[in-house]
Scaffold this motif. Sequence first.
Motif, mmCIF file in Angstrom:
data_model
loop_
_atom_site.group_PDB
_atom_site.id
_atom_site.type_symbol
_atom_site.label_atom_id
_atom_site.label_comp_id
_atom_site.label_asym_id
_atom_site.label_seq_id
_atom_site.Cartn_x
_atom_site.Cartn_y
_atom_site.Cartn_z
ATOM 1 N N LEU A 142 94.624 77.905 38.642
ATOM 2 C CA LEU A 142 94.974 77.448 37.257
ATOM 3 C C LEU A 142 95.861 76.068 37.276
ATOM 4 N N LYS A 143 96.159 75.534 38.473
ATOM 5 C CA LYS A 143 96.868 74.168 38.246
ATOM 6 C C LYS A 143 95.903 73.023 37.899
ATOM 7 N N ARG A 144 96.070 71.940 37.644
ATOM 8 C CA ARG A 144 95.632 70.864 37.588
ATOM 9 C C ARG A 144 95.384 69.878 38.509
ATOM 10 N N LEU A 145 94.615 69.091 38.655
ATOM 11 C CA LEU A 145 94.431 67.873 39.621
ATOM 12 C C LEU A 145 95.701 67.134 39.631
ATOM 13 N N CYS A 146 96.466 66.727 38.432
ATOM 14 C CA CYS A 146 97.502 65.950 38.579
ATOM 15 C C CYS A 146 98.768 66.648 38.980
ATOM 16 N N ASP A 147 98.727 68.220 39.006
ATOM 17 C CA ASP A 147 99.577 69.045 39.559
ATOM 18 C C ASP A 147 99.817 68.843 41.062
ATOM 19 N N PHE A 148 98.746 68.485 41.553
ATOM 20 C CA PHE A 148 98.540 68.225 43.024
ATOM 21 C C PHE A 148 98.614 66.868 43.415
#
Length: 163
Positions: A142-148
Amino acid sequence: ARERQDAERFYLRQIAETYPSPLPHGEQVAIPDTEEWQAISTEHPRWRELLRNHGNQSASASASAATAGVLAAELIEINLRSTAASAATLPTVTRKVPGSLPIKSLKLIACQLFKVEPTKQTLLYCPPGQESDIPESLDDDLKRLCDFAVTSGGTIVVDEMDS
């Protein structure tokens, strides 16, 4: 709520293309008191309120000069590589994707490229220049690439979990 904010910012970017002159960037924007600016205010009644809430959303001079659009400025270039047995012979693939792309959508892209079912995928991220370090697991669909904190030039390794 997020969709609403994104839509409001998009609306401001659309209006910004009609500005008679560029506005300074920032939260507190002074709008010139000329006839052209008042016409924008009349045509778009919520414009001033949205401008106060979100700040100037116009593309910067360098980005608008290229007319590449706002989305192009938000794209990151990632390398996708598979270590799954069925796709080990396939070459590394480079794709430009938005930083806001959810991990579950990236898994669908990897499925198309490497024929590894999304439910059996484990995604690992190696920042650019750190390919020999221990990769970070992209374990929340559910997270996005930018969250990582995935950045351009990084490599995402697609591994296949055992059933």
